[in-house]
Enzyme design. Structure first.
Site, PDB file in Angstrom:
ATOM      1  N   GLN A 294      44.763  42.274  31.995  1.00  3.75           N
ATOM      2  CA  GLN A 294      43.472  41.678  31.643  1.00  3.75           C
ATOM      3  C   GLN A 294      42.305  42.349  32.375  1.00  3.75           C
ATOM      4  O   GLN A 294      42.502  43.058  33.347  1.00  3.75           O
ATOM      5  CB  GLN A 294      43.504  40.176  31.969  1.00  3.75           C
TER       6      GLN A 294
ATOM      7  N   TYR B 142      38.602  20.907  39.172  1.00  2.00           N
ATOM      8  CA  TYR B 142      39.770  21.372  38.416  1.00  2.00           C
ATOM      9  C   TYR B 142      41.004  21.451  39.324  1.00  2.00           C
ATOM     10  O   TYR B 142      42.063  20.898  39.011  1.00  2.00           O
ATOM     11  CB  TYR B 142      39.462  22.742  37.805  1.00  2.00           C
TER      12      TYR B 142
ATOM     13  N   ASP C  64      44.532  32.751  41.781  1.00  2.00           N
ATOM     14  CA  ASP C  64      43.358  32.664  42.666  1.00  2.00           C
ATOM     15  C   ASP C  64      43.663  31.863  43.929  1.00  2.00           C
ATOM     16  O   ASP C  64      42.944  31.956  44.921  1.00  2.00           O
ATOM     17  CB  ASP C  64      42.156  32.055  41.911  1.00  2.00           C
TER      18      ASP C  64
ATOM     19  N   GLY D 113      55.613  33.673  33.912  1.00  2.00           N
ATOM     20  CA  GLY D 113      56.083  32.315  34.160  1.00  2.00           C
ATOM     21  C   GLY D 113      57.153  31.879  33.165  1.00  2.00           C
ATOM     22  O   GLY D 113      58.093  31.165  33.526  1.00  2.00           O
TER      23      GLY D 113
ATOM     24  N   ASP E 122      48.803  26.441  35.796  1.00  2.00           N
ATOM     25  CA  ASP E 122      47.368  26.738  35.938  1.00  2.00           C
ATOM     26  C   ASP E 122      47.133  28.088  35.280  1.00  2.00           C
ATOM     27  O   ASP E 122      46.961  29.101  35.945  1.00  2.00           O
ATOM     28  CB  ASP E 122      47.010  26.785  37.430  1.00  2.00           C
ATOM     29  N   SER E 123      47.171  28.083  33.963  1.00  2.00           N
ATOM     30  CA  SER E 123      47.137  29.358  33.244  1.00  2.00           C
ATOM     31  C   SER E 123      45.741  29.641  32.716  1.00  2.00           C
ATOM     32  O   SER E 123      44.884  28.753  32.669  1.00  2.00           O
ATOM     33  CB  SER E 123      48.102  29.287  32.056  1.00  2.00           C
ATOM     34  N   SER E 124      45.559  30.866  32.284  1.00  2.00           N
ATOM     35  CA  SER E 124      44.367  31.194  31.519  1.00  2.00           C
ATOM     36  C   SER E 124      44.555  30.649  30.098  1.00  2.00           C
ATOM     37  O   SER E 124      45.528  29.956  29.808  1.00  2.00           O
ATOM     38  CB  SER E 124      44.110  32.702  31.562  1.00  2.00           C
ATOM     39  N   ASP E 125      43.627  30.961  29.194  1.00  2.00           N
ATOM     40  CA  ASP E 125      43.632  30.343  27.861  1.00  2.00           C
ATOM     41  C   ASP E 125      44.716  30.947  26.961  1.00  2.00           C
ATOM     42  O   ASP E 125      45.271  32.002  27.274  1.00  2.00           O
ATOM     43  CB  ASP E 125      42.226  30.479  27.260  1.00  2.00           C
TER      44      ASP E 125
ATOM     45  N   TYR F 235      33.059  25.162  32.757  1.00  2.00           N
ATOM     46  CA  TYR F 235      34.014  25.397  31.663  1.00  2.00           C
ATOM     47  C   TYR F 235      33.325  25.028  30.352  1.00  2.00           C
ATOM     48  O   TYR F 235      32.401  24.195  30.356  1.00  2.00           O
ATOM     49  CB  TYR F 235      35.281  24.556  31.842  1.00  2.00           C
TER      50      TYR F 235
END
Ligand code: SAM
Length: 288
Positions: A37, A67, A92, A144, A161-164, A229
């Site tokens: 990414q 969050y 992160d 994962g 806790d993933s991205s989209d 967000y």
């Protein structure tokens, strides 16, 4: 770079057509294309430092706590003894930071697909990445989905806790992923996953919730407010193997002294209960 030209980062993306949050940027601190990414870290005028992946805001220093605390303490405080925790994504370090604060948690495994996110956050976002240095936390770099295939009956709580659901996180929104989550839990285990905003992505919320409800005897959707967000609101799906549980009633209640000591700024037991009170259009959408 467009950001430097205009002085503003705008989160223009097909996932939320026709609307975009913008942050005024003082400085681009880091920009690279990793194997998975585009990673960007900027210093904003109003929200401290911010991390973007593939042009989507992942967190800003000003509002990340709502969050990270909610995705962590909603499942942890619903479990009577969450000793072993898995975090999928979360490179992160924000979720690891919160999970490791819980007194019952003994061991945390974090699996992120992208080692560069971890390294960049260690360098530029120490307030979050300090969670990665906690002695309770072990880091594994990998997908994962694949990791879960090899782990059965090991965890009390699993937090995704993933991205989209575009790019590397796509598989983490499929029903087969929820089946792997279920198999990786110990009896009575609980999962929580990032599940999008009902204001703009009701379809995503619905299909994520349906996967969870199909696989787990108890499933619920909870919401929190994150101003940076899309729409300012994001939801989580929670699933439990304990069919007697009411996820909206925490079994662990932190006192104000506990919350101060743990530097918790958003979550408390009243916020926990309120997170499951849904607007009618969301309740109706989830019933369909
Ligand atoms: N709080 C954020 C949000 O909802 O916008 C998520 C932040 S966290 C940085 C997302 C992490 O998920 C990234 O570090 C990314 O590398 C990781 N990720 C994406 N797909 C993954 C996968 N298949 N397996 C493990 N980690 C993945």
């Amino acid at each position: 770079m467009d950001i430097m030209k205009s002085g503003w980062f705008s989160e223009v993306n097909d996932l939320w057509p026709g609307v975009a949050l913008s942050l005024e940027v003082e400085e681009v601190l880091h920009s690279e294309r990793s194997q998975f990414q585009e990673i960007l870290v900027v210093k904003t005028k109003s929200h401290g430092k911010a991390l973007m992946l593939d042009g989507i805001i992942q967190c800003t220093e000003k509002d990340e706590m709502s969050y990270h605390e909610m995705i962590s303490y909603l499942p942890l405080c619903s479990h009577p003894k969450p000793q072993h925790v898995l975090i999928v994504g979360g490179g992160d370090g924000g979720v690891a930071r919160e999970v490791a604060k819980h007194p019952d948690v003994e061991h945390v495994t974090l699996v992120d697909i992208d080692n560069r996110v971890i390294e960049v956050c260690r360098q530029y976002l120490p307030r979050l990445s300090l969670g990665l240095n906690n002695p309770k936390v072990n880091i594994s770099v990998g997908d994962g989905f694949e990791f879960l295939r090899n782990h059965r009956g090991e965890y009390d709580v699993i937090i995704t806790d993933s991205s989209d659901p575009v790019g590397p996180a796509e598989n983490l929104f499929k029903q087969s992923y929820y089946e792997l989550l279920k198999a990786a839990l110990k009896p009575g285990g609980i999962i929580a996953s990032q599940a999008g905003t009902a204001w703009l992505n009701m379809d995503q919320v619905k299909f994520t919730f349906q996967h969870c409800r199909t696989v787990f005897p108890v499933a619920a959707y909870a919401i929190t407010s994150v101003p940076t967000y899309p729409t300012g609101q994001i939801g989580f799906v929670l699933g439990s193997l304990n069919d007697k549980i009411n996820l909206a009633e925490p079994v662990k209640i932190f006192s104000d002294e506990d919350l101060d000591r743990m530097s918790i700024m958003y979550y408390n037991n009243k916020v926990h209960q309120a997170a499951f009170a849904l607007p009618r259009f969301v309740e109706n959408g989830l019933r369909e």
